[in-house]
Scaffold this motif. Structure first.
Motif, PDB file in Angstrom:
ATOM      1  N   ALA A 150      -1.573 -12.244   2.132  1.00 36.40           N
ATOM      2  CA  ALA A 150      -2.047 -11.690   3.409  1.00 36.40           C
ATOM      3  C   ALA A 150      -1.116 -10.597   3.924  1.00 36.40           C
ATOM      4  O   ALA A 150      -1.573  -9.581   4.457  1.00 36.40           O
ATOM      5  CB  ALA A 150      -2.191 -12.797   4.449  1.00 36.40           C
ATOM      6  N   LEU A 151       0.185 -10.792   3.759  1.00 34.77           N
ATOM      7  CA  LEU A 151       1.140  -9.766   4.195  1.00 34.77           C
ATOM      8  C   LEU A 151       1.032  -8.514   3.328  1.00 34.77           C
ATOM      9  O   LEU A 151       1.105  -7.388   3.846  1.00 34.77           O
ATOM     10  CB  LEU A 151       2.568 -10.323   4.187  1.00 34.77           C
ATOM     11  CG  LEU A 151       2.881 -11.305   5.314  1.00 34.77           C
ATOM     12  CD1 LEU A 151       4.164 -12.077   5.025  1.00 34.77           C
ATOM     13  CD2 LEU A 151       2.979 -10.580   6.653  1.00 34.77           C
ATOM     14  N   ALA A 152       0.845  -8.698   2.024  1.00 33.09           N
ATOM     15  CA  ALA A 152       0.652  -7.536   1.139  1.00 33.09           C
ATOM     16  C   ALA A 152      -0.643  -6.815   1.513  1.00 33.09           C
ATOM     17  O   ALA A 152      -0.681  -5.580   1.582  1.00 33.09           O
ATOM     18  CB  ALA A 152       0.612  -7.984  -0.321  1.00 33.09           C
ATOM     19  N   ASP A 153      -1.693  -7.575   1.793  1.00 34.69           N
ATOM     20  CA  ASP A 153      -2.973  -7.026   2.238  1.00 34.69           C
ATOM     21  C   ASP A 153      -2.770  -6.220   3.522  1.00 34.69           C
ATOM     22  O   ASP A 153      -3.280  -5.100   3.669  1.00 34.69           O
ATOM     23  CB  ASP A 153      -3.946  -8.186   2.445  1.00 34.69           C
ATOM     24  CG  ASP A 153      -5.309  -7.783   2.955  1.00 34.69           C
ATOM     25  OD1 ASP A 153      -5.694  -6.599   2.831  1.00 34.69           O
ATOM     26  OD2 ASP A 153      -6.020  -8.670   3.481  1.00 34.69           O
ATOM     27  N   GLU A 154      -2.037  -6.785   4.451  1.00 31.44           N
ATOM     28  CA  GLU A 154      -1.781  -6.120   5.737  1.00 31.44           C
ATOM     29  C   GLU A 154      -0.970  -4.841   5.537  1.00 31.44           C
ATOM     30  O   GLU A 154      -1.289  -3.801   6.125  1.00 31.44           O
ATOM     31  CB  GLU A 154      -1.026  -7.083   6.666  1.00 31.44           C
ATOM     32  CG  GLU A 154      -0.990  -6.651   8.089  1.00 31.44           C
ATOM     33  CD  GLU A 154      -2.356  -6.684   8.747  1.00 31.44           C
ATOM     34  OE1 GLU A 154      -2.653  -5.732   9.498  1.00 31.44           O
ATOM     35  OE2 GLU A 154      -3.122  -7.627   8.523  1.00 31.44           O
ATOM     36  N   LEU A 155       0.058  -4.908   4.707  1.00 30.73           N
ATOM     37  CA  LEU A 155       0.901  -3.735   4.469  1.00 30.73           C
ATOM     38  C   LEU A 155       0.100  -2.618   3.805  1.00 30.73           C
ATOM     39  O   LEU A 155       0.196  -1.446   4.214  1.00 30.73           O
ATOM     40  CB  LEU A 155       2.116  -4.102   3.613  1.00 30.73           C
ATOM     41  CG  LEU A 155       3.113  -2.979   3.349  1.00 30.73           C
ATOM     42  CD1 LEU A 155       3.699  -2.448   4.663  1.00 30.73           C
ATOM     43  CD2 LEU A 155       4.223  -3.454   2.427  1.00 30.73           C
ATOM     44  N   ILE A 156      -0.700  -2.953   2.820  1.00 34.48           N
ATOM     45  CA  ILE A 156      -1.530  -1.942   2.152  1.00 34.48           C
ATOM     46  C   ILE A 156      -2.495  -1.309   3.155  1.00 34.48           C
ATOM     47  O   ILE A 156      -2.668  -0.084   3.180  1.00 34.48           O
ATOM     48  CB  ILE A 156      -2.283  -2.560   0.947  1.00 34.48           C
ATOM     49  CG1 ILE A 156      -1.283  -2.893  -0.167  1.00 34.48           C
ATOM     50  CG2 ILE A 156      -3.375  -1.632   0.444  1.00 34.48           C
ATOM     51  CD1 ILE A 156      -1.852  -3.772  -1.270  1.00 34.48           C
ATOM     52  N   GLY A 157      -3.105  -2.143   3.994  1.00 31.25           N
ATOM     53  CA  GLY A 157      -4.008  -1.621   5.017  1.00 31.25           C
ATOM     54  C   GLY A 157      -3.300  -0.683   5.977  1.00 31.25           C
ATOM     55  O   GLY A 157      -3.829   0.389   6.324  1.00 31.25           O
ATOM     56  N   LEU A 158      -2.119  -1.070   6.428  1.00 29.83           N
ATOM     57  CA  LEU A 158      -1.359  -0.213   7.348  1.00 29.83           C
ATOM     58  C   LEU A 158      -0.979   1.109   6.684  1.00 29.83           C
ATOM     59  O   LEU A 158      -1.067   2.180   7.304  1.00 29.83           O
ATOM     60  CB  LEU A 158      -0.099  -0.940   7.838  1.00 29.83           C
ATOM     61  CG  LEU A 158      -0.316  -2.075   8.829  1.00 29.83           C
ATOM     62  CD1 LEU A 158       0.972  -2.868   9.034  1.00 29.83           C
ATOM     63  CD2 LEU A 158      -0.835  -1.542  10.153  1.00 29.83           C
ATOM     64  N   LEU A 159      -0.570   1.040   5.425  1.00 26.06           N
ATOM     65  CA  LEU A 159      -0.193   2.256   4.698  1.00 26.06           C
ATOM     66  C   LEU A 159      -1.387   3.172   4.458  1.00 26.06           C
ATOM     67  O   LEU A 159      -1.233   4.389   4.361  1.00 26.06           O
ATOM     68  CB  LEU A 159       0.486   1.906   3.371  1.00 26.06           C
ATOM     69  CG  LEU A 159       1.876   1.269   3.490  1.00 26.06           C
ATOM     70  CD1 LEU A 159       2.356   0.769   2.133  1.00 26.06           C
ATOM     71  CD2 LEU A 159       2.870   2.254   4.097  1.00 26.06           C
ATOM     72  N   ARG A 160      -2.580   2.589   4.394  1.00 27.69           N
ATOM     73  CA  ARG A 160      -3.808   3.384   4.213  1.00 27.69           C
ATOM     74  C   ARG A 160      -4.374   3.903   5.534  1.00 27.69           C
ATOM     75  O   ARG A 160      -5.423   4.523   5.550  1.00 27.69           O
ATOM     76  CB  ARG A 160      -4.870   2.547   3.508  1.00 27.69           C
ATOM     77  CG  ARG A 160      -4.579   2.311   2.057  1.00 27.69           C
ATOM     78  CD  ARG A 160      -5.722   1.568   1.419  1.00 27.69           C
ATOM     79  NE  ARG A 160      -5.543   1.491  -0.010  1.00 27.69           N
ATOM     80  CZ  ARG A 160      -6.308   0.787  -0.808  1.00 27.69           C
ATOM     81  NH1 ARG A 160      -7.329   0.109  -0.324  1.00 27.69           N
ATOM     82  NH2 ARG A 160      -6.083   0.769  -2.095  1.00 27.69           N
TER      83      ARG A 160
END
Length: 182
Positions: free
Chosen positions: A156-166
């Motif tokens: 979930a944190l990796a998902d969140e980080l990828i979303g924020l970076l996008r």
């Protein structure tokens, strides 16, 4: 992919709720058995000694399982406590950078904890570690939901980080793809 991830987060949240209900049921059953014992002592002068063996151990295991399985769902639903006293005063671009940094740090910490908890589960399985209560339980069994919860949190944190970076808004700010907004 979004639907699959959200399903995983919701399933882990539902499993956490199940463990909370199991705690309630176990404690309620033990309270009723204690009451029956007191009634018996009052009526015949002697208790009958009804108890659920190792119920406190099991409720502790269930509490750990529910706590860790709920982490990813709580993150995505915006339920974690966040300190916005400082970030709320920052310009939007600085807030975004702060969120990326914080989620990145949280991801590293979660991945680190996940790695070592998974190793702990493996070690408990290999060495046959058991709990010390009246009911001796192989320790890998109560440790497994903790490890699974941490794995899902790390995802979930990796998902969140990828979303924020996008460029996506954080899921917890009410404008992102919050699990509760559907």
């Amino acid at each position: 992919m979004r639907r699959t991830l959200d399903f995983i987060y919701r399933a882990a949240g539902a499993l956490a709720a199940f463990f909370i209900l199991a705690i309630v049921a176990l404690v309620a059953a033990q309270v009723l058995l204690n009451l029956a014992d007191k009634v018996s002592a009052a009526l015949v002068g002697r208790g009958i000694g009804l108890t659920i063996p190792s119920y406190s151990d099991f409720t502790g295991f269930f509490l750990a399982a529910s706590s860790f399985l709920a982490l990813a769902y709580t993150l995505r639903a915006g339920g974690h406590i966040r300190v916005t006293l400082l970030t709320g005063r920052l310009p939007e671009s600085a807030q975004r950078i702060a969120e990326i940094i914080v989620v990145g740090i949280a991801l590293c910490m979660s991945a680190y904890a996940t790695f070592y908890v998974v190793l702990l589960v493996e070690e408990s399985l290999v060495f046959g570690d058991r709990s010390s209560g009246m009911v001796s339980v192989p320790l890998w069994i109560p440790q497994l939901p903790v490890a699974v919860g941490l794995v899902i949190l790390t995802i979930a944190l990796a998902d969140e980080l990828i979303g924020l970076l996008r460029g996506r808004k954080a899921s917890w700010d009410g404008k992102g793809d919050n699990l509760l907004s559907e």
